[in-house]
Design an enzyme around this catalytic site. Structure first.
Site, PDB file in Angstrom:
ATOM      1  N   SER A 142      43.473  19.747   0.938  1.00 43.83           N
ATOM      2  CA  SER A 142      44.876  20.004   0.572  1.00 43.83           C
ATOM      3  C   SER A 142      44.929  21.284  -0.247  1.00 43.83           C
ATOM      4  O   SER A 142      43.925  21.673  -0.865  1.00 43.83           O
ATOM      5  CB  SER A 142      45.407  18.845  -0.275  1.00 43.83           C
ATOM      6  OG  SER A 142      46.654  19.172  -0.840  1.00 43.83           O
ATOM      7  N   TYR A 155      44.469  12.766  -7.215  1.00 45.76           N
ATOM      8  CA  TYR A 155      44.582  13.178  -5.806  1.00 45.76           C
ATOM      9  C   TYR A 155      43.893  14.536  -5.622  1.00 45.76           C
ATOM     10  O   TYR A 155      43.072  14.717  -4.713  1.00 45.76           O
ATOM     11  CB  TYR A 155      46.067  13.272  -5.407  1.00 45.76           C
ATOM     12  CG  TYR A 155      46.297  13.882  -4.043  1.00 45.76           C
ATOM     13  CD1 TYR A 155      46.110  13.134  -2.878  1.00 45.76           C
ATOM     14  CD2 TYR A 155      46.691  15.220  -3.906  1.00 45.76           C
ATOM     15  CE1 TYR A 155      46.313  13.705  -1.627  1.00 45.76           C
ATOM     16  CE2 TYR A 155      46.897  15.791  -2.652  1.00 45.76           C
ATOM     17  CZ  TYR A 155      46.706  15.035  -1.513  1.00 45.76           C
ATOM     18  OH  TYR A 155      46.898  15.597  -0.274  1.00 45.76           O
TER      19      TYR A 155
HETATM   20  N1  LIG Z   1      52.116  15.975   3.851  1.00 38.72           N
HETATM   21  C1  LIG Z   1      51.697  16.921   3.057  1.00 38.72           C
HETATM   22  O1  LIG Z   1      52.508  17.659   2.452  1.00 38.72           O
HETATM   23  C2  LIG Z   1      50.225  17.150   2.846  1.00 38.72           C
HETATM   24  C3  LIG Z   1      49.835  18.264   2.067  1.00 38.72           C
HETATM   25  C4  LIG Z   1      48.480  18.487   1.850  1.00 38.72           C
HETATM   26  C5  LIG Z   1      47.529  17.642   2.409  1.00 38.72           C
HETATM   27  N2  LIG Z   1      47.931  16.579   3.163  1.00 38.72           N
HETATM   28  C6  LIG Z   1      46.886  15.700   3.695  1.00 38.72           C
HETATM   29  O2  LIG Z   1      47.077  15.559   5.090  1.00 38.72           O
HETATM   30  C7  LIG Z   1      46.577  14.291   5.508  1.00 38.72           C
HETATM   31  C8  LIG Z   1      47.636  13.583   6.350  1.00 38.72           C
HETATM   32  O3  LIG Z   1      48.749  13.353   5.525  1.00 38.72           O
HETATM   33  P1  LIG Z   1      50.217  13.045   6.083  1.00 38.72           P
HETATM   34  O4  LIG Z   1      51.152  13.791   5.231  1.00 38.72           O
HETATM   35  O5  LIG Z   1      50.255  13.201   7.546  1.00 38.72           O
HETATM   36  O6  LIG Z   1      50.342  11.501   5.652  1.00 38.72           O
HETATM   37  P2  LIG Z   1      50.932  10.221   6.432  1.00 38.72           P
HETATM   38  O7  LIG Z   1      51.104   9.179   5.385  1.00 38.72           O
HETATM   39  O8  LIG Z   1      52.081  10.585   7.278  1.00 38.72           O
HETATM   40  O9  LIG Z   1      49.702   9.817   7.381  1.00 38.72           O
HETATM   41  C9  LIG Z   1      48.494   9.329   6.833  1.00 38.72           C
HETATM   42  C10 LIG Z   1      47.993   8.200   7.711  1.00 38.72           C
HETATM   43  O10 LIG Z   1      46.749   7.738   7.147  1.00 38.72           O
HETATM   44  C11 LIG Z   1      46.721   6.323   7.275  1.00 38.72           C
HETATM   45  N3  LIG Z   1      45.819   5.743   6.271  1.00 38.72           N
HETATM   46  C12 LIG Z   1      46.011   5.654   4.934  1.00 38.72           C
HETATM   47  N4  LIG Z   1      45.011   4.986   4.365  1.00 38.72           N
HETATM   48  C13 LIG Z   1      44.156   4.633   5.362  1.00 38.72           C
HETATM   49  C14 LIG Z   1      42.936   3.902   5.400  1.00 38.72           C
HETATM   50  N5  LIG Z   1      42.405   3.390   4.282  1.00 38.72           N
HETATM   51  N6  LIG Z   1      42.331   3.740   6.591  1.00 38.72           N
HETATM   52  C15 LIG Z   1      42.867   4.237   7.726  1.00 38.72           C
HETATM   53  N7  LIG Z   1      44.034   4.911   7.756  1.00 38.72           N
HETATM   54  C16 LIG Z   1      44.666   5.117   6.581  1.00 38.72           C
HETATM   55  C17 LIG Z   1      48.168   5.892   7.020  1.00 38.72           C
HETATM   56  O11 LIG Z   1      48.412   4.585   7.514  1.00 38.72           O
HETATM   57  C18 LIG Z   1      48.943   6.982   7.735  1.00 38.72           C
HETATM   58  O12 LIG Z   1      49.227   6.604   9.065  1.00 38.72           O
HETATM   59  C19 LIG Z   1      46.210  13.533   4.228  1.00 38.72           C
HETATM   60  O13 LIG Z   1      44.816  13.611   4.025  1.00 38.72           O
HETATM   61  C20 LIG Z   1      46.943  14.279   3.151  1.00 38.72           C
HETATM   62  O14 LIG Z   1      46.326  14.168   1.894  1.00 38.72           O
HETATM   63  C21 LIG Z   1      49.248  16.303   3.392  1.00 38.72           C
END
Ligand SMILES: NC(=O)c1ccc[n+]([C@@H]2O[C@H](COP(=O)([O-])OP(=O)(O)OC[C@H]3O[C@@H](n4cnc5c(N)ncnc54)[C@H](O)[C@@H]3O)[C@@H](O)[C@H]2O)c1
Length: 274
Positions: A142, A155
């Site tokens: 991230s 985080y």
């Molecule tokens: N959305 C943002 O702004 C953002 C910014 C920086 C980094 N990220 C990173 O991108 C990645 C995806 O995030 P997103 O925004 O698409 O989130 P999201 O919540 O839309 O998707 C994450 C998915 O991971 C699954 N998940 C959570 N815990 C789990 C577990 N223990 N086992 C299996 N599956 C699990 C959830 O059920 C969900 O479907 C993450 O690692 C997040 O930290 C997101």
């Protein structure tokens, strides 16, 4: 690694960036193994893909359960005969509270999902990937993994750990057939807050929406497109979004000023604590 004709495993494939990675990879001719803790969400991804489960295998697995991840290796390989690449994308955020107010149960869950989950999947699949003609490991860190965001300190610590884990792995695997890429998304419009069980009061949510509007938050589809391009180019690091690219440069030039800039932004919008 060119993804066409490859088998790619994506964790967190039931929502947000992970779901769009699944759809993007399928559209480019890859077969996909989608893993998520949430089975109905995975089934929704399958329905949206318009493909059959011959091309998209669904596995409901909690990546914090190392035994379940161990079983996943055999099941995922059995599906298509092999796996060429893994994308460790599943992750959760923490409640928007300062470290002094964050309880250990929550801290442990964030570390378990973001760091141990990534570690378990990576270590479980690595021996198989080393036996492929070409393999690829992609870990989603991230922007918060290189820059401190107040109210997301644990985080950020997990995502900084994912960054170094991935970069260390890249060095260790340099003379092998396995490529390694670390991804730094900036703000992406997903349901990560709700999916992480984090509640925001109305005024925080409104302010967060305002930040999103002002920062022209990326769609998860665009984020997935940038990540897949990075995989196809065998990039070492992939900065997703202009915010991540800008802050990555800012942080390298003047880390303290960049941290202070983020702190001021968070204070301006009042979304640092519950
Ligand atoms: N959305 C943002 O702004 C953002 C910014 C920086 C980094 N990220 C990173 O991108 C990645 C995806 O995030 P997103 O925004 O698409 O989130 P999201 O919540 O839309 O998707 C994450 C998915 O991971 C699954 N998940 C959570 N815990 C789990 C577990 N223990 N086992 C299996 N599956 C699990 C959830 O059920 C969900 O479907 C993450 O690692 C997040 O930290 C997101």
């Amino acid at each position: 690694m060119k993804v066409k004709g490859k088998v790619v495993l994506v964790t967190g494939g039931g929502s947000g960036i992970g779901r769009e990675l699944v759809l993007n990879l399928l559209s480019k001719g890859a077969k996909v193994i989608a893993v998520d803790i949430n089975l109905p969400a995975l089934q929704e991804t399958l329905a949206l893909s318009g493909t059959s489960d011959a091309n998209l295998g669904l596995f409901a697995v909690d990546i914090t359960d190392s035994a379940a991840v161990g079983e996943l290796v055999g099941n995922a390989i059995e599906k298509n005969g092999y796996v060429d690449a893994i994308i460790n994308n599943a992750g959760i955020i923490q409640p928007f509270v300062d470290l002094k107010d964050l309880d250990y149960k929550t801290i442990k869950r964030v570390i378990d999902v973001n760091l141990y989950g990534t570690l378990f999947v990576t270590k479980a699949f690595l021996p198989h990937l080393l036996n492929r003609a070409e393999g690829h490991i992609v870990n989603v860190s991230s922007m918060g993994g290189f820059l401190p965001v107040p109210g997301q300190t644990v985080y950020g610590a997990t995502k900084a750990a994912v960054k170094l884990l991935t970069e260390g792995l890249h060095s260790e695997l340099q003379h092998t057939n396995v490529h390694v890429t670390v991804v730094f998304p900036g703000a992406v419009a997903t349901n990560i807050t709700a999916n992480s069980g984090v509640t925001m009061n109305m005024s925080m949510a409104q302010k967060s929406n305002q930040v999103s509007a002002e920062s022209k938050v990326l769609t998860p589809a665009k984020a997935a497109e940038i990540i897949v391009r990075g995989i196809e180019n065998n990039d070492y690091q992939v900065y997703v979004g202009s915010d991540s690219r800008f802050l990555g440069i800012f942080n390298r030039i003047s880390p303290k000023t960049a941290a202070s800039f983020i702190n001021k932004q968070m204070k301006k919008y009042g979304i640092t604590s519950q």
